[in-house]
Design a protein around this motif. Structure first.
Motif, PDB file in Angstrom:
ATOM      1  N   SER A  45      52.955  23.664  63.787  1.00  0.00           N
ATOM      2  CA  SER A  45      54.084  23.346  62.906  1.00  0.00           C
ATOM      3  C   SER A  45      53.718  22.331  61.837  1.00  0.00           C
ATOM      4  O   SER A  45      54.284  22.352  60.732  1.00  0.00           O
ATOM      5  N   ARG A  53      58.493  27.062  58.467  1.00  0.00           N
ATOM      6  CA  ARG A  53      58.999  26.870  59.834  1.00  0.00           C
ATOM      7  C   ARG A  53      60.388  27.490  59.989  1.00  0.00           C
ATOM      8  O   ARG A  53      60.679  28.148  60.996  1.00  0.00           O
ATOM      9  N   GLU A  57      61.271  30.474  62.708  1.00  0.00           N
ATOM     10  CA  GLU A  57      62.125  30.154  63.856  1.00  0.00           C
ATOM     11  C   GLU A  57      62.892  31.371  64.390  1.00  0.00           C
ATOM     12  O   GLU A  57      62.796  31.682  65.593  1.00  0.00           O
ATOM     13  N   ILE A 136      56.962  24.869  66.647  1.00  0.00           N
ATOM     14  CA  ILE A 136      57.867  25.186  65.538  1.00  0.00           C
ATOM     15  C   ILE A 136      59.325  25.022  65.969  1.00  0.00           C
ATOM     16  O   ILE A 136      60.140  24.421  65.251  1.00  0.00           O
ATOM     17  N   THR A 140      61.858  22.328  64.212  1.00  0.00           N
ATOM     18  CA  THR A 140      63.046  22.726  63.461  1.00  0.00           C
ATOM     19  C   THR A 140      64.322  22.200  64.117  1.00  0.00           C
ATOM     20  O   THR A 140      65.259  21.790  63.422  1.00  0.00           O
TER      21      THR A 140
END
Length: 205
Positions: A45, A53, A57, A136, A140
């Motif tokens: 990430s 990212r 997701e 990731i 996020t």
């Protein structure tokens, strides 16, 4: 997914985000990828832009056999210390998976106490697809949490720097003092508030 093939199935990748910031929770994600899942652009990430990212997701969530994200709060970080709080967030993420993993690949060199056997992998987010996917999702999710904290505690710039000790954050702390979202026990933050002087900036993950 070479590392995954060497482990008992199903195997989950586990990673965290937010160990270094001066504010906000630490997050962790656990991801079990389907054996033949191929996700274009999957990487550590930290090597990806926020836009990349955000695009990956939903793809990760769609192609995963199971995934979960969990947090340890600022209060838990203060009570436990950041290492143990990170382990708590990881355990919560693994326990929240809809499929019980037989094995976990964890980024780094510390074998946290998880509800399945653990293999640590230094630089795992660059060598394991499931760890990269977890990195990731953890990032996020934490970024969104920091945007929410920015709305709750305006003036610090949490939405931009995500709680790291960048110069703009230091200046806001000098002007406003810490808020409940700050890690009050953090040594660099305490030093800044006590001395009223700049301290070494912590690089963002």
């Amino acid at each position: 997914m070479r590392l995954e093939k060497d482990c008992p199935a199903p195997v989950c990748g586990v990673d965290e985000a937010g160990r270094g910031p001066w504010a906000g929770p630490v997050s962790a994600a656990a991801v079990i990828l389907r054996p033949r899942a191929r996700i274009a652009g999957l990487d550590d990430s930290k090597k990806l832009t926020a836009r990349q990212r955000d695009a990956l997701e939903p793809e990760i969530k769609h192609r995963a056999l199971a995934w979960a994200v969990a947090f340890a709060s600022v209060e838990e970080i203060a009570e436990l210390n950041i290492l143990r709080a990170t382990g708590l967030a990881m355990r919560r993420a693994v326990e929240a998976l809809s499929t019980l993993p037989a094995f976990a690949l964890v980024d780094g060199n510390y074998a946290f106490d998880l509800p399945c056997p653990v293999r640590t992998v230094i630089g795992g987010d660059a060598t394991s697809a499931s760890i990269a996917a977890a990195s990731i999702l953890a990032k996020t999710a934490r970024d969104r949490a920091m945007v929410e904290l920015d709305a709750a505690h305006p003036g610090y710039g949490f939405a931009e720097h995500k709680g790291y000790g960048v110069p703009a954050h230091q200046q806001a702390l000098k002007a406003l003092g810490p808020c409940p979202a700050h890690r009050a026990t953090w040594a660099p933050l305490r030093a800044l508030m006590a001395a009223g002087a700049d301290v070494q900036v912590i690089a963002a993950e």
